[in-house]
Scaffold this active site. Sequence first.
Site, PDB file in Angstrom:
ATOM      1  N   GLU A 476     104.002  42.637   0.299  1.00  0.00           N
ATOM      2  CA  GLU A 476     102.735  42.513   0.750  1.00  0.00           C
ATOM      3  C   GLU A 476     102.579  42.916   2.130  1.00  0.00           C
ATOM      4  O   GLU A 476     101.508  42.858   2.825  1.00  0.00           O
ATOM      5  CB  GLU A 476     101.776  41.671   0.368  1.00  0.00           C
ATOM      6  CG  GLU A 476     101.577  41.509  -1.100  1.00  0.00           C
ATOM      7  CD  GLU A 476     100.771  40.272  -1.736  1.00  0.00           C
ATOM      8  OE1 GLU A 476     100.440  39.383  -1.080  1.00  0.00           O
ATOM      9  OE2 GLU A 476     100.114  40.669  -2.892  1.00  0.00           O
ATOM     10  N   LYS A 596     107.825  40.563   2.901  1.00  0.00           N
ATOM     11  CA  LYS A 596     107.228  39.226   2.425  1.00  0.00           C
ATOM     12  C   LYS A 596     108.211  38.857   1.231  1.00  0.00           C
ATOM     13  O   LYS A 596     108.573  37.487   1.317  1.00  0.00           O
ATOM     14  CB  LYS A 596     106.006  39.467   2.023  1.00  0.00           C
ATOM     15  CG  LYS A 596     105.306  37.964   1.480  1.00  0.00           C
ATOM     16  CD  LYS A 596     103.874  38.361   1.046  1.00  0.00           C
ATOM     17  CE  LYS A 596     103.382  37.083   0.536  1.00  0.00           C
ATOM     18  NZ  LYS A 596     101.940  37.382  -0.090  1.00  0.00           N
ATOM     19  N   GLN A 597     108.630  39.651   0.237  1.00  0.00           N
ATOM     20  CA  GLN A 597     109.291  39.219  -0.882  1.00  0.00           C
ATOM     21  C   GLN A 597     110.263  40.377  -1.421  1.00  0.00           C
ATOM     22  O   GLN A 597     110.074  41.514  -0.879  1.00  0.00           O
ATOM     23  CB  GLN A 597     108.547  38.744  -1.963  1.00  0.00           C
ATOM     24  CG  GLN A 597     107.448  39.702  -2.369  1.00  0.00           C
ATOM     25  CD  GLN A 597     106.011  39.458  -2.643  1.00  0.00           C
ATOM     26  OE1 GLN A 597     105.053  39.175  -2.107  1.00  0.00           O
ATOM     27  NE2 GLN A 597     106.167  39.271  -4.229  1.00  0.00           N
TER      28      GLN A 597
HETATM   29  C1  BGC Z   1     102.311  37.346  -4.052  1.00  0.00           C
HETATM   30  C2  BGC Z   1     102.413  38.528  -5.007  1.00  0.00           C
HETATM   31  C3  BGC Z   1     101.782  37.544  -6.251  1.00  0.00           C
HETATM   32  C4  BGC Z   1     100.490  36.585  -5.594  1.00  0.00           C
HETATM   33  C5  BGC Z   1     100.050  35.665  -6.765  1.00  0.00           C
HETATM   34  C6  BGC Z   1     101.219  36.564  -3.565  1.00  0.00           C
HETATM   35  O1  BGC Z   1     101.408  35.624  -2.440  1.00  0.00           O
HETATM   36  O2  BGC Z   1     102.909  38.079  -2.781  1.00  0.00           O
HETATM   37  O3  BGC Z   1     103.384  39.205  -5.526  1.00  0.00           O
HETATM   38  O4  BGC Z   1     101.434  38.150  -7.330  1.00  0.00           O
HETATM   39  O5  BGC Z   1     100.844  35.972  -4.477  1.00  0.00           O
HETATM   40  O6  BGC Z   1     101.055  34.734  -7.170  1.00  0.00           O
END
Ligand code: BGC
Length: 779
Positions: A476, A596-597
């Site tokens: 994100e 971020k991930q």
């Molecule tokens: C994450 C998403 C996730 C969402 C709900 C966000 O911080 O980046 O991948 O779906 O949180 O858990």
Amino acid sequence: MREALCTLGNGYFATRGAAAESHADGTHYPGTYVAGCYDRLTSQVAGRAVENEDLVNLPNWLPLTFRVEGGDWFEPGTGELLEHRQELDLRRGLLERRFRVRDRQGRVTAVTERRLVSMDDPHLAALQATFLAENWAGRLEVRSAIDGRVSNAGVARYRQLDGRHLRPLEGGEAGAETIWLQVETVSSRMRVAEAARTRLLRDGQALPAARRAVVEDGLVAHELATDLAEGQEVTAEKVVALFTGRDRGVTESGLEARDRAAAAGAFEALLERHALAWEQLWRRCRIGLQDEGETAGTLNLHVFHLLQTLSWHTVDLDAGVPARGLHGEAYRGHVFWDELFVLPYLTWRLPELVRALLRYRHRRLPQARAEAAAAGYAGAMYPWQSGSNGREETQLVHLNPRSGRWLPDNSHLQRHVNIAIAYNIWHYYQVEGDVEFLCEYGAEMLLEIARFWASAASYDQAADRYEIRGVMGPDEYHDGYPDRDLPGLDNNAYTNVMAAWTLLRALDTLAVLPSDRRTELEERLGLRRQETDRWEELSRKLKVCFHDDVISQFEGYERLAELDWDGYRRRYGDIRRLDRILEAEGDSTNRYKASKQADVLMLFYLLSADELGKLLDGLGYPLDPATIPRTVDYYLRRTSHGSTLSSVVHAWVLARSDRTRSWSFFAEALASDVHDVQGGTTAEGIHLGAMVGTVDLAQRCYTGLEAREDVLWFNPSLPRELDGLDLSLRYRGHWGVHVRLTGDRVQVALAPSGAPPIKVCVNGQVAEIAPGETHEFAC
Ligand code: BGC
């Protein structure tokens, strides 16, 4: 945080582990949520009207407090707390609390409280408190209430939004022992009724008690009084029933709540049934570790919270997988792609629940089609955040608490949520071999999702490639290019490769369907040969970009600047929310090679090296085996793990190549909520995806468990820290596939049943095992 982690629930509703005498005061936050019970309100934010849908905080059924003649009602802050201890019994789903309190007159009362939310009857909960007069004699009063004056105010950064979702309707006394309250949500007009039966008991016998009803707008209470001698004790027992207008098999929620509360058994009887239900659920769902240490304890906690959010009581509901459980109000109870981390585990344990959760998506297929059409696409485009009716619920603006600025939120461009749904359908089908489900629901969703991807792809004639532009991947931190006005990225590798995968699975699905049903679906969807031919072509021609011998997260990634990771770590310490830090500095994560991930790495999470290799080969990008470790290493050095899902994925992708690092990510994921690694987010609800992700690491990753080509596969690679693992799986009509793995052996025992034998393969050795038989493989 303690309230979130001590939440009790049964998959129908859940209540945070707040103290019974507390109310929302900045420290305590009692919250009760029913799966799928949402409401929308409009608020003024940053000069515009925004509509938000919340999982509604329902009337608080917990209030139970006391006072000693002439003293104050016991609440946080009154009296001197001499001792306080809370214990959560995972085995029986029982929250116990013991405390001693001295009031202003020096009178000490010892209180032992036990609480349950019934896993046996999903509409029931109970609270029992025993009061011991340690050094006083006199009158004890007990106040038991239902408080409908609550709002959604559990998350500080949403407090500028309207959270008053409840309107009181009716309430009062119902018979001698019961009070009740009915409320209605403001826009979804859902009626919710709670009834509470309160009794005083000594030695298990009801005591005649003086009783007074208090009925105010939005609140009802019973006050009971009895006399205590010094050293004597009395027990208050509150049994609560909760019904909503969405329930099945009911006449009217108020009537049901009153009747059920009145007819319910006493606390001990409820506990016995509740404990039996939990025992059975544990038998089905437990991950058995040989070493019952901290890892085993945390995995149990994760299974526990999963089952409190989604259980066999969810099967008959219309509810999805809320990202933060039913444990708090973060993300407003919305349903994201997180089910990708939840359903695969459940498929092997409670497949009927997985079917129900996929049906939550199927019921919202018309809305997903409408969302696709409105955006100019064909097929079904599921929303990034889903709530009541499957409309896109992602907020349009979000607050950066660090800068105080409201910013545009483009996260709805994460179209990859469609991949999660497709993946789960296919995984469920592989494990259960359930063609009926595919016929009735699964195929239609898969085909419509495939159709969406095909329509989202545009053809680049010069390159003879298809492209998917203007989307976001799971990372994100990147919602657009630094030099482009329109949000979105082009050719996100995870999206494109998995879109190709989805198109191929859609074609497989058509091949699997019985021809009559296939014809029906083709007719209904207007699906022609031309279209499916194009799917096949797309599955070979979607574009994937590479740079520096690694897969590019998206096209143009290589042009982004490197971030000074050390500098930021030095300056800020915790840089998980680098996006907020940079935005507050007037900068943007979009400019940097910083994730971020896990994003590209999601490919290695979902697909085996073999499967990914074939897929990329088909796309005309032969995969050099060294590309995988290189890509893992490349992004690992550029990821801040701002989502708890990130450690799950990294633990998984490193499990076979770097066991030490994998284990440290696993440990990090295990700590997500128990140690609130993000510093404050657990209080707003557990991280269900990360919780179940850790359980699935034990279940599928370390064991190499797979269902493919009608064979059950194991390819164990247990971390050094785990001596052995026991799993009880459901597989193709078998309710008891008992698996025991140790360093060098895999034992598979099939419980007696009428189901056909199964084929099991462990490291290349295949055996056919019949019900009642056990087979041991050396590995
Ligand atoms: C994450 C998403 C996730 C969402 C709900 C966000 O911080 O980046 O991948 O779906 O949180 O858990």
